[in-house]
Design an enzyme around this catalytic site. Structure first.
Site, mmCIF file in Angstrom:
data_model
loop_
_atom_site.group_PDB
_atom_site.id
_atom_site.type_symbol
_atom_site.label_atom_id
_atom_site.label_comp_id
_atom_site.label_asym_id
_atom_site.label_seq_id
_atom_site.Cartn_x
_atom_site.Cartn_y
_atom_site.Cartn_z
ATOM 1 C CD GLU A 419 -2.785 -1.433 2.327
ATOM 2 O OE1 GLU A 419 -2.361 -0.995 3.409
ATOM 3 O OE2 GLU A 419 -3.848 -2.055 2.224
ATOM 4 C CD GLU A 501 -3.630 -6.738 3.437
ATOM 5 O OE1 GLU A 501 -4.702 -6.213 3.848
ATOM 6 O OE2 GLU A 501 -2.542 -6.151 3.428
#
Length: 997
Positions: A419, A501
């Site tokens: 991220e 994820e």
């Protein structure tokens, strides 16, 4: 704490007590403390390794995305919002001092000072002289202090800053703690030796030939006139026998491959000789394996691999970041026992001992660079983006990680970070990774798939995956962020797809997990994924007394914070598995059972392992009749080739099932594959896979109500049915019992009420159930009885009531039949009759309270652990016993818990054996739970330790309860198949009766 790196005369641990001073702001730090004559006697002692916040200095702070300081890259000292913890604690500084002596026998060696991990930045002095500076908190910092040390007592001084420019690329979702949190030690290294040595394995999967090549790095600063050291390589097999020798390369045939379930480790023993004399010896782990992309599949050693993965933070509820080898091993044992085969080091390189354990026990690893700038750059091209200065920083982090970790066979994939957006920086990270890793391991980075070898995305739901399989999905971030081709390249890519994820395990979660894996197993392109995440990041509120419970973000007065968003583990912080651990274990199991031929005495087994053929296990069976075990045994040994399906003769078990079913008993067969011998991660008898197969039934019958006469009378308060030693009153306000008296004792502490609500789970909060379905919150209390009548049927009172719910408009028709012995049969029909507004229901059932003494629980249904409509694959039907206090799940933030599905009967008794029993038809079983507190208590408490223990037990008898969901915890709803839709009619029944001592 010992270093754990082995007892070597050339390593000296500096772990232990150091003198310590904490300053809330840099201008308040003690200047000149590193001078040799500075006296730290008045300073505190602090253990190293540790985080200073957990030792009582400063404030632990948890935040997910937002930077906890004023954002002005690269500066961190600007004035933040005055509510921020950093407003007063602008940039805390820890000053450390420790004295040490260098062993006399180290003379003539280079002396290296090693810090395993320091957050976030540090200056180092030896004997008053500055040695250097380091940042990059999740990788070692090493300093050559040869010229700075002296005979006798030396002093090392370290100045650690909580924030630095590095904090902009360390914006992970975790506790923001500080200090020297990994091991510190001295190492003596020969001048003429090597700085680094890498034994590179290669394997030809067709011929079975293995090659080991040595890649040596000279000691930094070595003179160009220094002779190149001579290398002697011996390769040892997994039994310690030498099988090959040479100088810088050896070749062996018929190598054993390294697999997660069979982690065969070879050892490269390398002697480094200078002028014919051994000056160094390296003992390096070698594993022959290859993870590669083949079309749209991932192949491990040439075989399709499904990633049964999990993300793992390094976390201990006592210390924060400090991990002991014992705790690491416990994590791995629990992972292996849960059939997890792949771990992502979210979101930074781990303690090096972790990888060694993964090598030995068999765990694939995605090693992730310590790069995240979520608060600025998620799905954006900002920082590091294309900025040269930041690019240099992240490239160096990647290179350092690869060099440190590339020897480990468990590492089969690198990650460029998490991220942190996209840009040329990540292409540069990829290039340096390729240049530094001769094995050319695969690369993953979900924010910029273009830089990786696989496609990856966070939190796709099942519908998105189905669209992706057809090439029609839209790539996006976890909160709907728009993606672009410059991030990910052309779409569709035709590459394997990984969920880096998924299955957000926050609180009561991991619903519809089996549905994910039904699709994953069916589609070669879907390579699996990594659950978020392994362990609750909840800190003990009192380290000296863990029983006092946990704190999460904000509980220390820390701001900004994302409160309990750090509490999303498969297991608790104390390493006790949550109920959804068992769902992961079941769904991830590497063997599939198919009972389609069970009535023919055959069970189909599909072996999804890559290396083992099941001969290491024995198949055990259990036959249950109405939940009671009537037969158990062990079947003859067999083998099933990895990747193949085989019919197994189980007629020895089915013979007993046939007899049971012939007697009109509900019959199930449970098969368990148990390991025959101990392993490094489990004892003999550990179940690697199991399945419960129901025997076909067509004639199960409910027992009739007992004969006998019961009288019924009607008053304004309701209708009372009375018989020998009992009375039951049906309220004219609710249409439900408000009094049940047995032998003069009232069984109901609180009357029965209609209930359509639950204490919201974390996932419920995320998709705003309170707003979307909130009309049902108090709907049960607004129930109005439109009619209630008393009739007689075979000397039994029959009470019929029509109950209306005004908003949303719904109708309940309920019939109660009271029989001798205080038997109460309740039949209900529920229908939403609103024409326009029909919100789904969180729950459909009845709630009441009974005396606290009725705390012993027995049931016939799914168990033994908590289970829900969309999370019960792991809970076989059977008979179980517990207590109310053990029946509940102590989630760190209280929420709906303790449910058991498919319950045929439930018993709640006191110590003398008196109590209540609830029976339901086997074809329409109940969902039930019981708590030692009220639902209001559960809904309003912020921590489990705040829940009171009431003088009553709350009982929930539900026809159905909505699933728990878990695709994410910030917007995605419970999947449609597990929602209580309001466009249909629901019918159910149960019979309540007393249990007498």
């Amino acid at each position: 704490m010992s270093s754990g790196y082995g007892k070597s005369t050339w390593v000296k641990s500096l772990n232990g007590l150091w003198k310590f001073n904490w300053s809330p702001r840099p201008e308040q730090r003690p200047l000149g403390f590193y001078e040799p004559n500075f006296d730290p006697a008045q300073w505190a002692d602090i253990p190293v390794p540790s985080t200073w916040e957990r030792e009582g200095f400063g404030t632990p702070l948890y935040v997910n995305i937002k930077y906890p300081f004023h954002v002005d890259p690269p500066h961190v000292m600007g004035e933040p919002d005055e509510t921020f913890t950093s407003f007063k604690q602008r940039n805390p500084v820890g000053s450390y001092i420790r004295e040490f002596e260098v062993p006399e026998e180290w003379k003539g060696q280079r002396i290296i000072l090693h810090f395993g991990g320091v957050r976030s930045a540090m200056f180092v002095w030896i004997n008053g002289q500055k040695v250097g500076y380091s940042q990059g908190s999740r990788l070692p910092a090493e300093f050559d202090i040869t010229e700075f040390v002296k005979s006798g007592v030396n002093r090392v001084a370290v100045e650690v800053f909580k924030f630095s420019d590095a904090s902009y690329i360390e914006d992970q979702d975790f506790w923001r703690l500080s200090g020297i949190y990994r091991d510190v030690f001295l190492v003596a290294m020969p001048e003429e030796g090597l700085w680094d040595l890498y034994a590179q394995p290669e394997v030809d999967l067709k011929s079975g030939t293995g090659i080991v090549k040595l890649n040596a790095t000279a000691m930094p600063g070595a003179s160009i006139n220094t002779a190149k050291p001579e290398l002697k390589l011996s390769l040892l097999d997994d039994k310690g026998n030498q099988i090959a020798s040479g100088n810088e390369k050896v070749e062996v045939s018929n190598v054993k491959l390294w697999y997660p379930e069979q982690p065969t480790l070879y050892t490269a023993m390398v002697q480094v000789l200078s002028n014919g004399k051994v000056c160094q010896v390296f003992r390096l782990p070698v594993g022959f394996r290859r993870l590669e992309v083949s079309g749209e599949e991932l192949l491990l050693n040439g075989k399709p691999l499904k990633i049964r993965g999990v993300n793992r933070h390094e976390f201990d509820p006592h210390t924060g970041y400090v991990m002991t080898p014992e705790l690491m091993r416990r994590d791995l044992e629990l992972m292996k026992q849960a059939n997890i085969n792949f771990v992502r080091t979210a979101h930074y390189p781990n303690d090096p001992r972790w990888y060694s354990l993964c090598d030995q026990l068999g765990m694939l690893v995605m090693d992730e660079a310590n790069v995240e700038s979520h608060g600025l750059s998620y799905h954006k091209r900002i920082l590091p983006g294309d900025q040269a200065d930041w690019s240099t920083a992240v490239v160096e982090r990647m290179q350092r990680m690869v060099v440190r970790d590339r020897q480990h066979p468990s590492i089969v994939m690198w990650s460029l970070g998490n991220e942190a957006g996209y840009g040329t920086s990540f292409l540069a990270m990829r290039d340096v990774c390729r240049a530094t890793d001769p094995e050319n391991r695969l690369i993953q980075y979900a924010d910029m798939n273009l830089a990786g070898d696989v496609d990856s995305q966070t939190y796709p739901d099942i519908n998105w995956l189905k669209q992706h399989l057809t090439g029609k999905a839209k790539r996006k971030g976890e909160r709907g962020n728009v993606s672009s081709e410059e991030q990910h390249g052309p779409y569709p890519s035709g590459r394997p797809f990984i969920m880096n994820e998924y299955a957000h395990a926050m609180g009561n979660s991991i619903g519809n997990f089996a549905d994910y894996w039904d699709l994953i197993h069916a589609e070669p392109m879907l390579s699996g994924g990594f659950i978020w995440d392994w362990v609750d990041q909840a800190l003990y509120r009192d380290r000296s007394n863990p029983a006092l419970g946990y704190f999460y973000g904000g509980d220390f007065g820390d701001t900004p914070t994302d409160t309990n968003f750090c509490v999303n583990g498969v297991i608790g912080a104390n390493r006790v598995p949550h109920p959804h651990y068992y769902e992961v274990q079941k769904v991830y199991q590497p063997v599939h059972f198919n009972g389609v031929k069970i009535t023919d005495g055959l069970l189909l087994l599909t072996n999804r392992q890559l290396a083992l053929d099941l001969s290491e296990c024995r198949l055990h069976y259990e036959v249950h009749s109405n939940g009671e075990l009537i037969r158990a045994g062990t079947l003859p040994s067999f083998a099933v080739t990895p990747g193949q399906t085989k019919e197994i003769d189980v007629s020895a078990a089915t013979a007993f099932a046939k007899r049971s079913a012939a007697q009109h008993q509900e019959t199930t067969l449970t098969f368990k594959l148990k390991r025959s011998e101990d392993t490094t991660w489990a004892k003999a008898g550990h179940v690697i896979a199991w399945e419960q197969v129901p025997w076909p039934h067509t004639d199960l019958q409910n027992p009739p109500l007992p004969p006998g006469s019961v009288n019924g009378t009607q008053t304004d308060e309701g209708i009372t049915a009375a018989g020998k030693d009992f009375s039951i009153r049906i309220s004219s306000r609710t249409g439900l019992p408000d009094s049940i008296v047995i032998d003069g004792h009232e069984m109901l502490v609180q009357p029965m009420r209609w209930n359509f609500w639950r204490a919201l789970t974390d996932n419920d909060e995320g998709w705003k159930v309170g707003d979307k379905l909130g009309a049902w919150r108090d709907a049960g209390d607004s129930a109005i009885v439109k009619s209630i009548t008393l009739t007689d049927n075979e000397s039994r009172p029959v009470i019929d009531a029509v109950v209306m719910i005004p908003n949303p408009k719904a109708r309940i028709r309920v019939r109660h039949t009271v029989a001798a012995g205080a038997y109460l049969k309740t039949e209900a029909t529920f229908e939403v009759i609103s024409k326009r507004w029909k919100p789904d229901l969180p729950r459909l059932g009845i709630q009441f309270a009974i005396p606290r003494s009725f705390a012993n629980v027995a049931w016939y249904g799914r168990g033994p652990h908590e289970n829900y409509w969309d999370r019960h694959t792991s809970a076989p039907i059977g008979r179980y016993e517990s207590t109310v206090s053990q029946w509940v799940t102590p989630y760190v933030r209280p929420q709906e818990n303790g449910n058991r599905c498919d319950v045929r009967w439930l018993q709640l008794q006191n110590e003398q054996g008196s109590g209540l029993q609830i029976n339901a038809p086997p074809n329409i079983p109940l969902s039930v739970s019981a708590w030692p507190y009220s639902m209001d208590d559960l809904a309003t408490a912020k921590h489990n330790f705040e829940l009171p223990e009431r003088e009553f037990i709350t009982v929930n008898l539900d026809h159905v309860q909505m699933g728990v969901g878990g695709d994410n915890s910030w917007g995605l709803p419970v999947n449609a198949p597990y929602r209580i839709k309001s466009d249909r009619v629901y019918q159910w029944s149960f019979t309540l009766s007393p249990i007498q001592q």
